[in-house]
Motif scaffolding. Structure first.
Motif, PDB file in Angstrom:
ATOM      1  N   ARG A  34       0.830  -1.213   0.000  1.00 34.87           N
ATOM      2  CA  ARG A  34       0.000   0.000   0.000  1.00 34.87           C
ATOM      3  C   ARG A  34       0.862   1.261   0.000  1.00 34.87           C
ATOM      4  O   ARG A  34       0.641   2.187  -0.772  1.00 34.87           O
ATOM      5  CB  ARG A  34      -0.933   0.010   1.202  1.00 34.87           C
ATOM      6  N   ARG A  38       1.133   3.993  -3.098  1.00 30.87           N
ATOM      7  CA  ARG A  38       0.753   5.392  -2.890  1.00 30.87           C
ATOM      8  C   ARG A  38       1.945   6.348  -2.909  1.00 30.87           C
ATOM      9  O   ARG A  38       1.892   7.395  -3.550  1.00 30.87           O
ATOM     10  CB  ARG A  38       0.019   5.525  -1.562  1.00 30.87           C
ATOM     11  N   GLN A  45      -5.796   2.614  -5.998  1.00 32.80           N
ATOM     12  CA  GLN A  45      -5.949   1.157  -6.090  1.00 32.80           C
ATOM     13  C   GLN A  45      -6.426   0.756  -7.477  1.00 32.80           C
ATOM     14  O   GLN A  45      -5.937  -0.220  -8.042  1.00 32.80           O
ATOM     15  CB  GLN A  45      -6.931   0.645  -5.041  1.00 32.80           C
ATOM     16  N   SER A  60      -7.102  -4.746  -2.735  1.00 33.38           N
ATOM     17  CA  SER A  60      -7.502  -4.310  -1.403  1.00 33.38           C
ATOM     18  C   SER A  60      -7.277  -5.419  -0.374  1.00 33.38           C
ATOM     19  O   SER A  60      -6.774  -5.161   0.725  1.00 33.38           O
ATOM     20  CB  SER A  60      -8.969  -3.896  -1.408  1.00 33.38           C
ATOM     21  N   GLU A  63      -3.558  -5.656   0.363  1.00 30.51           N
ATOM     22  CA  GLU A  63      -3.089  -4.516   1.148  1.00 30.51           C
ATOM     23  C   GLU A  63      -3.572  -4.538   2.595  1.00 30.51           C
ATOM     24  O   GLU A  63      -2.939  -3.951   3.472  1.00 30.51           O
ATOM     25  CB  GLU A  63      -3.504  -3.200   0.486  1.00 30.51           C
TER      26      GLU A  63
END
Length: 105
Positions: A34, A38, A45, A60, A63
Motif C-alpha cells: 500500500r 501510494r 488502487q 484491497s 493490502e
C-alpha cells in the motif's frame, strides 16, 4: 490522488526504508504494498490494479492482509517495484548472518 513527484533517488530511498521496516516486522507485506503504491507510484488502487492485471478487490485484500494469495499473484503485484516474494529466515540472528554474507559476496 495528487502527490509531490519524487526523484528516482528519493523513490529508491523510500523503497529501501519500507523494506527495512518490513524485514524488522514493523509493517506487513500488505502495508508495504500500500505504501509503495501510494508513496512511490502515487497511484490509486484502481490504477494500480489495472497496471498489474488484478481486480481492485483483490488488491484491497492484499493490502489489508486478508485472504491467502498465491506466490504468483504476490510476485505480480510487487514486480513494478523490482521485488519478488521469497523465503527469509524468521530469526533475526539468521537474517543478520544472511545479510552479512550477501554484503561480502
Amino acid at each position: 490522488m495528487k502527490m509531490k513527484q519524487r526523484s528516482p533517488a528519493e523513490r529508491e530511498a523510500l523503497l529501501l526504508e519500507l523494506l527495512d521496516q518490513m524485514l524488522r516486522d514493523e509493517i506487513s507485506a500488505g502495508s508495504l504494498l500500500r505504501k509503495l503504491r501510494r508513496e512511490v507510484l502515487g497511484m490509486s488502487q484502481t490504477q494500480f490494479a489495472s497496471l498489474v492485471s488484478v481486480s481492485r478487490r483483490t488488491l484491497s485484500d492484499i493490502e489489508t492482509d486478508k485472504g491467502s494469495q498465491s506466490l504468483a499473484l504476490l510476485n505480480r503485484v510487487f514486480r513494478p517495484f523490482g521485488l519478488k516474494v521469497g523465503l527469509l529466515p524468521r530469526h533475526s540472528q539468521l537474517m543478520q548472518q544472511l545479510m552479512e554474507k550477501q554484503m561480502k559476496a
